[in-house]
Design an enzyme around this catalytic site. Structure first.
Site, PDB file in Angstrom:
ATOM      1  CG  HIS A  70      -2.269  -5.942   7.582  1.00 25.64           C
ATOM      2  ND1 HIS A  70      -1.919  -5.592   6.292  1.00 25.64           N
ATOM      3  CD2 HIS A  70      -3.263  -6.860   7.463  1.00 25.64           C
ATOM      4  CE1 HIS A  70      -2.671  -6.266   5.434  1.00 25.64           C
ATOM      5  NE2 HIS A  70      -3.496  -7.037   6.116  1.00 25.64           N
ATOM      6  CG  LEU A 125      -7.343 -10.300   0.568  1.00 22.48           C
ATOM      7  CD1 LEU A 125      -7.092 -11.292   1.696  1.00 22.48           C
ATOM      8  CD2 LEU A 125      -8.664  -9.554   0.791  1.00 22.48           C
ATOM      9  CB  SER A 126      -3.906  -4.603   1.395  1.00 20.87           C
ATOM     10  OG  SER A 126      -4.099  -5.218   2.649  1.00 20.87           O
ATOM     11  CD  GLU A 127       0.024  -5.587   2.681  1.00 18.58           C
ATOM     12  OE1 GLU A 127       0.623  -4.535   2.417  1.00 18.58           O
ATOM     13  OE2 GLU A 127      -0.978  -5.630   3.410  1.00 18.58           O
ATOM     14  CB  THR A 128      -1.415 -12.933  -0.164  1.00 21.77           C
ATOM     15  OG1 THR A 128      -2.714 -12.502  -0.572  1.00 21.77           O
ATOM     16  CG2 THR A 128      -1.431 -14.443   0.021  1.00 21.77           C
TER      17      THR A 128
END
Length: 309
Positions: A76, A44-47
Site C-alpha cells: 500500500h 500510521l501503518s507506514e510512512t
C-alpha cells in the site's frame, strides 16, 4: 526544518476507507536520524520518504517505515506513493504512465492510470517472486492463536503456508466467511507459537462462495504494533502466489479481488493479477485506487552540530 507531507487512503476510492498512508514527496533534507521518529509520530501503518533515484532510468527512490522499523517492501505504500506523485503532478499522466520506484527489495515497476494530476488506479509488479518459507506451526496452535477451532482451518493442498514477495506472511485459509469474521489474535498464543516464526504476521482468508474470484481477507500484524491492518498489498502479493500455485491450469493469467478491512470499518479493495507459465508463477501485480486526504507541514529538528576541539 519544515517538511511537507500528504496523507492518502489507499485501496479505496472513498475518504476514510482503505489504509492510511503518509508521503513526504521530497525527503532529501530530512535528517536520517529523524525518519523513524517521524513515522512513530504519525503512527500510521507506514510512512514513505521520497528521494531522487540512484539510477537515472528510474523515477524515485523510496524508503518505507512503520512506527517500529524500516521495511524492504510494502504494497500500500508503493501504490499510494505512486498515486500521490501523480496527483502532485510529479509524474506526467496522459492515460497511463509506467514508473519504477527504488525500494530496499529492488526496483519496483508501477503502472499509473489517469489524466494530468487525476490518477485513478495504480498497480505494482513485485520485484521478488513468491518465496516459500518453512512449515508453519500446526493447525491446533494456529487455531489457538486466532481464537478459532482447528476445523475452521483448511488442510491438505490448501493448508496454511508462509510466502514472501519481499515481506513474509503466513497465509491461513479458512473454511468460510464466518470463520474470517470470528478470527481474533490471542497475544499469549501468538507469542508462544508465532512471534519467532519466519512469518509472524498472518493473513486469514476465505473464498466467497457466491462470487467467483472474490477473497475476503484479514491481516494481523502484532509484531509491528498493529493488531489488524486495513489493506496489505504485500500480503495480497503473497496470497497471489499461494492461489496461483493451486490453480489447475499450468499456464495463464489469474485475477482475484481481495476485500480487506471490512471488519474494522476501513473497507478496502485490492485487485490482484498473477501470471503463470509451465507451473511456475512468473509475475504478480497488485493494484487499486487511492484518495488524497490531507496536506501538512512538520517541524523536524536538525541534529545538534558536533563540536570539535
Amino acid at each position: 526544518m519544515r517538511a511537507r507531507f500528504y496523507t492518502l487512503d489507499v485501496f479505496t476510492d472513498t475518504v476514510f476507507g482503505g489504509n492510511p498512508l503518509a508521503v513526504f514527496p521530497d525527503a532529501s533534507k530530512i535528517p536520517e536520524s529523524a525518519l523513524q521518529s517521524i513515522a512513530l509520530e504519525l503512527n500510521l501503518s507506514e510512512t514513505v520518504f521520497v528521494y531522487p533515484p540512484v539510477d537515472a532510468k528510474h523515477t524515485r527512490r523510496v524508503r518505507i517505515f512503520t512506527p517500529v522499523y524500516e521495511m524492504p517492501f510494502a504494497g500500500h505504500p508503493t501504490v499510494g506513493c505512486a498515486f500521490a506523485l501523480a496527483a502532485l503532478g510529479e509524474i506526467p499522466l496522459a492515460g497511463e504512465a509506467r514508473i519504477v520506484l527504488e525500494e530496499l527489495v529492488g526496483p519496483v515497476p508501477v503502472l499509473v492510470r489517469g489524466d494530468f494530476k487525476k490518477p485513478t488506479f495504480a498497480q505494482l509488479s513485485v520485484a521478488k517472486l513468491p518465496e516459500t518459507g518453512p512449515p508453519p506451526p500446526g493447525r491446533t496452535h494456529l487455531a489457538e492463536a486466532l481464537s478459532l477451532d482447528p476445523s475452521d482451518i483448511l488442510g491438505g493442498m490448501t493448508a496454511p503456508q508462509a510466502i514472501s514477495c519481499g515481506f513474509p506472511f503466513l497465509l491461513v485459509p479458512l473454511r468460510d466467511l464466518d470463520a474470517v469474521r470470528r478470527a481474533r489474535v490471542r497475544m499469549d498464543q501468538w507469542d508462544s507459537a508465532l512471534k519467532s516464526y519466519w512469518a509472524p504476521d498472518i493473513m486469514v482468508f476465505a473464498r466467497d462462495a457466491e462470487r467467483d474470484g472474490v477473497i475476503r481477507a484479514r491481516v494481523f500484524v502484532p509484531g509491528q504494533g498493529i493488531i489488524e491492518d486495513p489493506a496489505t498489498g504485500s500480503a495480497a502479493a503473497a496470497l497471489g502466489g499461494y492461489l496461483a500455485a493451486r490453480e489447475s491450469a499450468p499456464s495463464g493469467n489469474f485475477s482475484y479481488l481481495v476485500e480487506q478491512g471490512f471488519e474494522i470499518k476501513r473497507p478496502s479493495i485490492i485487485r490482484l493479477e498473477v501470471d503463470k507459465a509451465d507451473g511456475d508463477v512468473t509475475a504478480v501485480r497488485v493494484g487499486g485506487s487511492a484518495v488524497m486526504v490531507s496536506e501538512g507541514m512538520m517541524d523536524v529538528p536538525l541534529p545538534e552540530p558536533t563540536l570539535t576541539k
